[in-house]
Design an enzyme around this catalytic site. Structure first.
Site, mmCIF file in Angstrom:
data_model
loop_
_atom_site.group_PDB
_atom_site.id
_atom_site.type_symbol
_atom_site.label_atom_id
_atom_site.label_comp_id
_atom_site.label_asym_id
_atom_site.label_seq_id
_atom_site.Cartn_x
_atom_site.Cartn_y
_atom_site.Cartn_z
ATOM 1 N N LYS A 1 -9.330 -0.348 -5.806
ATOM 2 C CA LYS A 1 -9.371 0.306 -4.498
ATOM 3 C C LYS A 1 -10.726 0.934 -4.242
ATOM 4 O O LYS A 1 -11.208 1.731 -5.046
ATOM 5 C CB LYS A 1 -8.274 1.380 -4.449
ATOM 6 C CG LYS A 1 -8.250 2.205 -3.177
ATOM 7 C CD LYS A 1 -7.727 1.418 -1.988
ATOM 8 C CE LYS A 1 -7.925 2.170 -0.679
ATOM 9 N NZ LYS A 1 -6.699 2.657 -0.106
ATOM 10 N N HIS B 1 0.877 -1.198 0.000
ATOM 11 C CA HIS B 1 0.000 0.000 0.000
ATOM 12 C C HIS B 1 0.897 1.226 0.000
ATOM 13 O O HIS B 1 1.501 1.567 1.027
ATOM 14 C CB HIS B 1 -0.903 0.008 1.244
ATOM 15 C CG HIS B 1 -1.849 1.168 1.293
ATOM 16 N ND1 HIS B 1 -3.172 1.026 1.597
ATOM 17 C CD2 HIS B 1 -1.668 2.495 1.073
ATOM 18 C CE1 HIS B 1 -3.767 2.205 1.565
ATOM 19 N NE2 HIS B 1 -2.867 3.125 1.255
ATOM 20 N N ASP C 1 1.461 2.644 3.520
ATOM 21 C CA ASP C 1 0.619 3.833 3.327
ATOM 22 C C ASP C 1 1.476 5.095 3.386
ATOM 23 O O ASP C 1 1.011 6.159 3.817
ATOM 24 C CB ASP C 1 -0.517 3.901 4.359
ATOM 25 C CG ASP C 1 -1.638 4.831 3.920
ATOM 26 O OD1 ASP C 1 -1.647 5.254 2.748
ATOM 27 O OD2 ASP C 1 -2.501 5.145 4.754
ATOM 28 N N HIS D 1 1.597 5.376 -1.698
ATOM 29 C CA HIS D 1 1.225 6.543 -2.509
ATOM 30 C C HIS D 1 2.489 7.116 -3.135
ATOM 31 O O HIS D 1 3.393 7.553 -2.418
ATOM 32 C CB HIS D 1 0.558 7.617 -1.631
ATOM 33 C CG HIS D 1 -0.721 7.148 -1.028
ATOM 34 N ND1 HIS D 1 -1.948 7.319 -1.646
ATOM 35 C CD2 HIS D 1 -0.980 6.467 0.114
ATOM 36 C CE1 HIS D 1 -2.898 6.769 -0.896
ATOM 37 N NE2 HIS D 1 -2.335 6.253 0.170
ATOM 38 N N HIS E 1 -4.593 -0.722 5.869
ATOM 39 C CA HIS E 1 -4.158 0.009 7.072
ATOM 40 C C HIS E 1 -5.106 -0.186 8.243
ATOM 41 O O HIS E 1 -5.712 0.760 8.740
ATOM 42 C CB HIS E 1 -3.940 1.495 6.785
ATOM 43 C CG HIS E 1 -4.949 2.154 5.878
ATOM 44 N ND1 HIS E 1 -6.303 2.061 6.075
ATOM 45 C CD2 HIS E 1 -4.794 2.927 4.782
ATOM 46 C CE1 HIS E 1 -6.925 2.734 5.140
ATOM 47 N NE2 HIS E 1 -6.035 3.263 4.334
ATOM 48 N N HIS F 1 -10.482 0.998 1.840
ATOM 49 C CA HIS F 1 -10.262 1.995 2.897
ATOM 50 C C HIS F 1 -11.454 1.858 3.836
ATOM 51 O O HIS F 1 -12.551 2.307 3.534
ATOM 52 C CB HIS F 1 -10.170 3.416 2.318
ATOM 53 C CG HIS F 1 -9.886 4.440 3.382
ATOM 54 N ND1 HIS F 1 -8.688 5.093 3.489
ATOM 55 C CD2 HIS F 1 -10.629 4.882 4.428
ATOM 56 C CE1 HIS F 1 -8.710 5.902 4.545
ATOM 57 N NE2 HIS F 1 -9.881 5.792 5.124
HETATM 58 O O1 DOR Z 1 -3.243 9.377 5.623
HETATM 59 C C1 DOR Z 1 -3.639 9.102 4.507
HETATM 60 N N1 DOR Z 1 -3.112 9.677 3.397
HETATM 61 N N2 DOR Z 1 -4.631 8.222 4.377
HETATM 62 C C2 DOR Z 1 -5.213 7.975 3.208
HETATM 63 O O2 DOR Z 1 -6.125 7.193 3.184
HETATM 64 C C3 DOR Z 1 -4.791 8.701 1.987
HETATM 65 C C4 DOR Z 1 -3.429 9.194 2.101
HETATM 66 C C5 DOR Z 1 -3.062 10.211 1.032
HETATM 67 O O3 DOR Z 1 -3.314 9.965 -0.138
HETATM 68 O O4 DOR Z 1 -2.507 11.248 1.393
HETATM 69 ZN ZN ZN Z 2 -3.363 5.094 1.551
#
Ligand code: DOR
Ligand code: ZN
Length: 348
Positions: free
Chosen positions: A99, A13, A247, A15, A174, A136
């Site tokens: 997702k 997971h 995450d 970003h 998460h 999520h």
């Molecule tokens: O803390 C987070 N940041 N939780 C999420 O679900 C998305 C993520 C983000 O894309 O910044």
């Molecule tokens: Zn995330």
């Protein structure tokens, strides 16, 4: 133990963002990880297979020379998602998961799902072809307290969904609560859960005690200590249903340090050092490989990585830089608030 060699980990997971931020953060993952499930919550979101293909191309173009890294692409589920497009992406080995963001639950989730019944046809197709759904797991009802949103999601959305489509493979992303851990444990099949590094290290005091600390704010928000302990127990237990999903979610400092700061903690930089610390504290270093490198591939039906990394325990604590620079601006790295002695000494 002062040295630990494990199979190269994957991040289930992550970003990565796009553009300058992608260039800035990707090397911190691709140095230590072989693969990652890449989240699709860009602006605009990655909702169709063709967009996922183009995004994968941009990730590969941003990869530093000599790094071997495979981005595993996801599609952002909307009420307009076309089951045929999802299936075509899966058959082309482009799409590894879909997702589900409840609309309004987190960063860039406005195009997510309001009414789960509207996406049943896509979910049924995914169950039929064996494509996992990453969830999520928080409700968005303003009447529900933010600390209860995961537990209420399990009761009101996840459990009914599991009963309706038991063949759908679901990853509870998460997971942050004792209730989440217990729910995953109660499911014999087609269920996994990712756990982040930061939820193993901090509870909600990190955000609120002694001043408000925006760099510890993420979603789902860190909970009470009892929940952190339940997550630690699950992660270090060796149970195949639990695996690492950092995450890691970078935002430039300006957007975090604001009167309405973004959710997200950038942990890609020092995740493995922090995890070695957690597993050492729990006397479970021998289970770090299961959590970081074996359980995830087993769930996704992929082979574990052939390469290895070595973690080394130093006598002196490691000094991590407080920020990384990107062309979009500085991004603060996760400060674990305790001395960390582990470094990745060899990654091949
Ligand atoms: O803390 C987070 N940041 N939780 C999420 O679900 C998305 C993520 C983000 O894309 O910044
Ligand atoms: Zn995330």
């Amino acid at each position: 133990m002062t040295q630990l060699t494990i199979r190269k980990p994957d991040d289930w997971h992550l970003h990565l963002r796009d553009g300058a931020m992608l260039k800035g953060v990707l090397p911190h993952t691709s140095t230590h990880f072989a693969r990652a499930i890449v989240m699709p919550n860009l602006v605009p979101p990655i909702v169709a297979a063709a967009q996922a293909e183009a995004y994968r191309g941009r990730i590969m173009a941003a990869l530093p020379e000599g790094h071997n890294f495979v981005p595993l692409m996801t599609l952002y589920l909307t009420e307009e998602t076309d089951p045929d497009d999802v299936e075509a992406g899966f058959r082309d080995r482009l799409v590894t998961a879909v997702k589900l963001y409840p609309a309004g639950a987190t960063t860039n989730s406005q195009s997510g799902v309001h009414d789960i019944a509207k996406v049943y046809p896509v979910l049924e197709r995914m169950a039929a072809i064996g494509l996992p759904l990453c969830v999520h797991g928080e409700v968005t009802d303003p009447a529900i307290d933010i600390f209860d949103r995961e537990a209420v999601f399990i009761e009101t959305v996840l459990e009914p969904l599991r009963r309706r489509i038991p063949e759908l493979r679901v990853v509870m992303e998460h997971v942050t609560t004792r209730e989440g851990v217990a729910y995953v444990r109660s499911q014999e099949r087609n269920m996994g859960a990712t756990i982040t590094t930061h939820h193993l290290m901090i509870n909600r005091n990190a955000i609120l005690v002694g001043g408000i600390r925006p760099h510890y704010y993420c979603l789902p928000v860190a909970k009470r200590e009892e929940h952190r302990l339940a997550l630690r127990e699950a992660a270090t237990s060796g149970d195949r249903r639990f695996f690492l999903g950092t995450d890691s979610a970078p935002h430039v400092d300006q957007l975090k340090e604001s009167d309405c700061g973004c959710a997200g903690i950038f942990t890609a930089f020092n995740t493995l050092s922090c995890l070695a610390h957690v597993f050492e504290q729990e006397r479970a270093l021998d289970r770090l490989e299961a959590f970081a490198s074996l359980n995830g591939p087993a769930f996704y039906g992929l082979p574990p990585n052939e390469e290895h990394i070595t973690l080394e325990r130093l006598i002196e604590p490691v000094i991590f830089p407080k920020k990384i620079r990107t062309a979009d601006g500085p991004v603060t790295t996760f400060d674990p608030m305790v001395p960390i002695h582990w470094i990745v000494s060899v990654a091949s």
